[in-house]
Design a protein around this motif. Structure first.
Motif, PDB file in Angstrom:
ATOM      1  N   HIS A 270     -20.311   0.659 -21.646  1.00  0.00           N
ATOM      2  CA  HIS A 270     -19.925   0.437 -20.455  1.00  0.00           C
ATOM      3  C   HIS A 270     -21.290   0.397 -19.439  1.00  0.00           C
ATOM      4  O   HIS A 270     -22.153  -0.099 -19.797  1.00  0.00           O
ATOM      5  CB  HIS A 270     -19.872   1.878 -20.475  1.00  0.00           C
ATOM      6  N   VAL A 271     -21.050   0.143 -18.495  1.00  0.00           N
ATOM      7  CA  VAL A 271     -22.203  -0.271 -17.503  1.00  0.00           C
ATOM      8  C   VAL A 271     -22.219   0.567 -16.078  1.00  0.00           C
ATOM      9  O   VAL A 271     -21.179   1.116 -15.566  1.00  0.00           O
ATOM     10  CB  VAL A 271     -22.026  -1.347 -16.593  1.00  0.00           C
ATOM     11  N   HIS A 272     -23.911   0.888 -15.176  1.00  0.00           N
ATOM     12  CA  HIS A 272     -24.072   1.760 -14.421  1.00  0.00           C
ATOM     13  C   HIS A 272     -24.432   0.737 -13.926  1.00  0.00           C
ATOM     14  O   HIS A 272     -25.942   0.049 -14.288  1.00  0.00           O
ATOM     15  CB  HIS A 272     -24.806   2.964 -15.082  1.00  0.00           C
ATOM     16  N   ALA A 273     -24.168  -0.064 -12.174  1.00  0.00           N
ATOM     17  CA  ALA A 273     -25.293  -0.715 -12.039  1.00  0.00           C
ATOM     18  C   ALA A 273     -25.551  -0.876 -10.574  1.00  0.00           C
ATOM     19  O   ALA A 273     -25.051   0.268  -9.310  1.00  0.00           O
ATOM     20  CB  ALA A 273     -23.932  -1.819 -11.310  1.00  0.00           C
ATOM     21  N   GLY A 274     -26.446  -0.926 -10.125  1.00  0.00           N
ATOM     22  CA  GLY A 274     -27.643  -0.717  -8.595  1.00  0.00           C
ATOM     23  C   GLY A 274     -27.351  -1.684  -8.240  1.00  0.00           C
ATOM     24  O   GLY A 274     -28.179  -2.934  -8.442  1.00  0.00           O
ATOM     25  N   ILE A 275     -27.004  -1.830  -6.976  1.00  0.00           N
ATOM     26  CA  ILE A 275     -26.964  -2.891  -5.954  1.00  0.00           C
ATOM     27  C   ILE A 275     -28.265  -3.280  -5.005  1.00  0.00           C
ATOM     28  O   ILE A 275     -27.706  -3.667  -3.959  1.00  0.00           O
ATOM     29  CB  ILE A 275     -25.735  -3.227  -5.091  1.00  0.00           C
ATOM     30  N   LYS A 276     -28.136  -1.139  -4.848  1.00  0.00           N
ATOM     31  CA  LYS A 276     -29.627  -1.945  -4.152  1.00  0.00           C
ATOM     32  C   LYS A 276     -30.983  -1.319  -4.329  1.00  0.00           C
ATOM     33  O   LYS A 276     -30.567  -0.592  -5.415  1.00  0.00           O
ATOM     34  CB  LYS A 276     -28.868  -0.391  -2.727  1.00  0.00           C
ATOM     35  N   PRO A 277     -31.603  -1.557  -3.930  1.00  0.00           N
ATOM     36  CA  PRO A 277     -33.314  -1.552  -4.278  1.00  0.00           C
ATOM     37  C   PRO A 277     -33.035   0.146  -4.834  1.00  0.00           C
ATOM     38  O   PRO A 277     -33.924   0.404  -5.949  1.00  0.00           O
ATOM     39  CB  PRO A 277     -34.126  -1.467  -3.226  1.00  0.00           C
ATOM     40  N   ARG A 278     -32.838   1.388  -4.005  1.00  0.00           N
ATOM     41  CA  ARG A 278     -32.852   2.939  -4.305  1.00  0.00           C
ATOM     42  C   ARG A 278     -32.261   2.880  -5.131  1.00  0.00           C
ATOM     43  O   ARG A 278     -32.011   4.081  -6.005  1.00  0.00           O
ATOM     44  CB  ARG A 278     -32.324   3.401  -2.794  1.00  0.00           C
TER      45      ARG A 278
END
Length: 149
Positions: free
Chosen positions: A125-133
């Protein structure tokens, strides 16, 4: 016949089984499980494998309620994150809860294999962040899981 959009992927893709007759008369059993959702089916299977005579009753069809609307992801952990649980329960009990989720993933994998369940199981599975925070939060979560869990 009118067409109605599916409310879930399951509804859109399910192969409908032949209707089972309503329960009639007396049934001699050790355990009666009411509800054929994920928990009811699992309980019935575990009991039957231990030698109990089990009757599984469902008013509609297998997976009719919330179980049929599950996204079907097999991911360890909890939506709240381990740090929040640890703040409330302490590290020892939080580790126990984490271990339960790992056991659950292992149990599903073993059941799929043992019973040759054709369920399109795909690992990962994938956990993705699109912002630096979000990237920073994911890095901290990764560190936490590696160090503590």
């Amino acid at each position: 016949m009118s067409w109605k959009p599916a409310n879930s992927w399951y509804e859109a893709t399910a192969r409908r089984p032949v209707e089972a007759p309503a329960l009639a008369g007396d049934v001699d059993t050790d355990v009666c499980v009411v509800g054929a959702g994920i928990a009811g089916c699992s309980a019935a299977l575990h009991l039957a494998e231990r030698g109990y005579r089990v009757v599984l009753l469902e008013a509609e069809r297998v997976g009719f309620g919330a179980s049929g609307r599950s996204g079907g992801q097999l991911i360890p952990g909890y939506a709240s994150g381990q740090a929040k649980l640890a703040a409330q329960l302490g590290k020892v009990d939080t580790r126990r809860l984490w271990d339960f989720t790992i056991e659950g993933v292992d149990l599903v994998r073993d059941r799929v294999q043992k019973h040759a369940i054709d369920c399109d199981l795909a690992w990962g599975h994938v956990h993705a962040g699109i912002k630096p925070r979000q990237r920073d939060e994911l890095k901290e979560w990764q560190r936490e899981l590696e160090d503590d869990f």
